[in-house]
Design an enzyme around this catalytic site. Sequence first.
Site, mmCIF file in Angstrom:
data_model
loop_
_atom_site.group_PDB
_atom_site.id
_atom_site.type_symbol
_atom_site.label_atom_id
_atom_site.label_comp_id
_atom_site.label_asym_id
_atom_site.label_seq_id
_atom_site.Cartn_x
_atom_site.Cartn_y
_atom_site.Cartn_z
ATOM 1 N N GLU A 238 -36.818 -19.586 37.691
ATOM 2 C CA GLU A 238 -37.469 -20.876 37.397
ATOM 3 C C GLU A 238 -36.577 -22.083 37.653
ATOM 4 O OE1 GLU A 238 -39.570 -20.951 33.661
ATOM 5 O OE2 GLU A 238 -40.934 -19.394 34.316
ATOM 6 N N GLU B 131 -43.110 -12.631 35.987
ATOM 7 C CA GLU B 131 -43.456 -12.903 34.587
ATOM 8 C C GLU B 131 -44.918 -13.295 34.500
ATOM 9 O OE1 GLU B 131 -41.009 -15.680 32.267
ATOM 10 O OE2 GLU B 131 -39.236 -14.994 33.353
HETATM 11 C C1 BG6 Z 1 -40.398 -18.523 31.354
HETATM 12 C C2 BG6 Z 1 -38.963 -18.096 31.295
HETATM 13 O O1 BG6 Z 1 -40.418 -19.927 31.432
HETATM 14 O O2 BG6 Z 1 -41.250 -18.262 30.310
HETATM 15 C C3 BG6 Z 1 -38.619 -17.182 30.130
HETATM 16 O O3 BG6 Z 1 -38.524 -17.550 32.500
HETATM 17 C C4 BG6 Z 1 -39.413 -17.601 28.927
HETATM 18 O O4 BG6 Z 1 -37.232 -17.233 29.937
HETATM 19 C C5 BG6 Z 1 -40.888 -17.416 29.234
HETATM 20 O O5 BG6 Z 1 -39.058 -16.948 27.744
HETATM 21 C C6 BG6 Z 1 -41.793 -17.756 28.083
HETATM 22 O O6 BG6 Z 1 -41.514 -19.039 27.642
HETATM 23 P P1 BG6 Z 1 -41.164 -19.373 26.133
HETATM 24 O O7 BG6 Z 1 -40.800 -20.800 26.133
HETATM 25 O O8 BG6 Z 1 -42.383 -19.073 25.363
HETATM 26 O O9 BG6 Z 1 -40.028 -18.481 25.757
#
Ligand code: BG6
Length: 472
Positions: free
Chosen positions: A165, A371
């Site tokens: 990201e 993800e």
């Molecule tokens: C992404 C990241 O932005 O989303 C992760 O790569 C992150 O590191 C995931 O944990 C979920 O976001 P958050 O803010 O709910 O942890």
Amino acid sequence: MLHKKLKPFPEKFFWGASTSAYQVEGANLEDGKGPSCQDVKELPPGTADLKTCADHYHHYKEDVALMAEMGFKSYRFSIAWTRILPKGDGEVNPKGIEFYNNLINECLKYNITPIVTMFHFDMPAELDKRGSWSNRDSVDWFVNFAKVLFENFGDRVKYWLTINEQNMLTLVGPLIGTMILPKDCKNVTKEVYQQNHHMLVAQAKAMVLCHKMIPDAKIGPAPNIAYVYPASCKPEDVLAAQNYNAIRNWFYLDLAVKGIYNNLLWAYLEEHDATPTFAEGDAEILKNAHPDFIGFNYYTTSTAEASNSWDDEISPGADQQTARGEAGFYKGFRNPNLTQTEFGWEIDPPGFRVTMRELYDRYHLPLLVTENGLGAYDKLEGDKIHDNYRIKYLQEHIKQIQLAITDGVEMLGYNPWSAIDLVSTHEGIRKRYGLIYVDTTDEAVGSLKRYRKDSFYWYKKVIASNGADLSD
Ligand code: BG6
């Protein structure tokens, strides 16, 4: 497009899940690991510190065994730079190499393909002191780190992701604890985009090095891609959506894949007197790097409306998925057609298909979902976690992958966030994403016992049927 018949998932499809080192490992200063920016940042109030997290560092065997039980074909994890090089450069920490050797070997024992992220929000604190990504030397620091990784793990790791990201580092860096700016910084936008330029050059060099050092390996970027819709069919809103798509999405991939700066982003930087300085050879370096695939994180889409004045009020409350806006370019807009998670992120499965189609149309590279997932307040009841809301979320998104495959998009795999519960970027461990529950809270470290959530059993069935059976 409606399809009468869906194409099956490819036979060798990477069903797995993801984590990142600083959010899951714990042991953050153990066995010679140096501090990263995450270990020295001020924690958001009420959230768990990073000393323990899910303690994956000490539980990795149990965790990988549970992944194997689900039938994982891949496990996407990141390597903590400061476990390998405690100060970011200089001495290598043998214990760090040993840990990741063990983790990789444990995966391979179960035929789980390791997909390794080289950098996931965890800049070595010592390098931050030396100017972080603002320092041109950061390119060499990263390439040196890459070389150590390829040398030590390249015989077994054949799928690499460069920077997780990078677009979120640039757009919302302070929120995720990663943005270090020089004290006398006069033009923040310029500084941020100069840092970003260094990351892009570092990434390009790492991709070339990977191909040279491990010819049978594949490497790609891993931005957070959220297709941006116009708030209406008013032409001004469509222009605003194009602006935000360029700033949020295409800019990063145009550079990673084609080595060129997106013209809309460039125009935006010109307006802010913020175009980055190119060192000699940068343009060539960027052009010479060729990713093998595009890794991308998808949680939801974004929506933009026109901003027709430099004085427009722009909401500052942005995180990775909450569009804020840029006066004169676009304004973030809540999409009234979408529901939201308990944490206010919109849920948009068809938008996932829109995003996959668009990505493939623009870049014609295979796509790897690195993800996707639902953060929620899970409840442990006895030894059960009934997370049917997560099953529904994943189910709906997997359906869209199959539709995209039927549309002709080349898909390599699906690695939702997250394999096991871990600490969120800014909302603590109470915001859970895992298929595996970890007994611990933001207030106190618990037993760290692992429990299989309902989504664990469901995903196991999905994998066993290669995506043919999504029923709950
Ligand atoms: C992404 C990241 O932005 O989303 C992760 O790569 C992150 O590191 C995931 O944990 C979920 O976001 P958050 O803010 O709910 O942890």
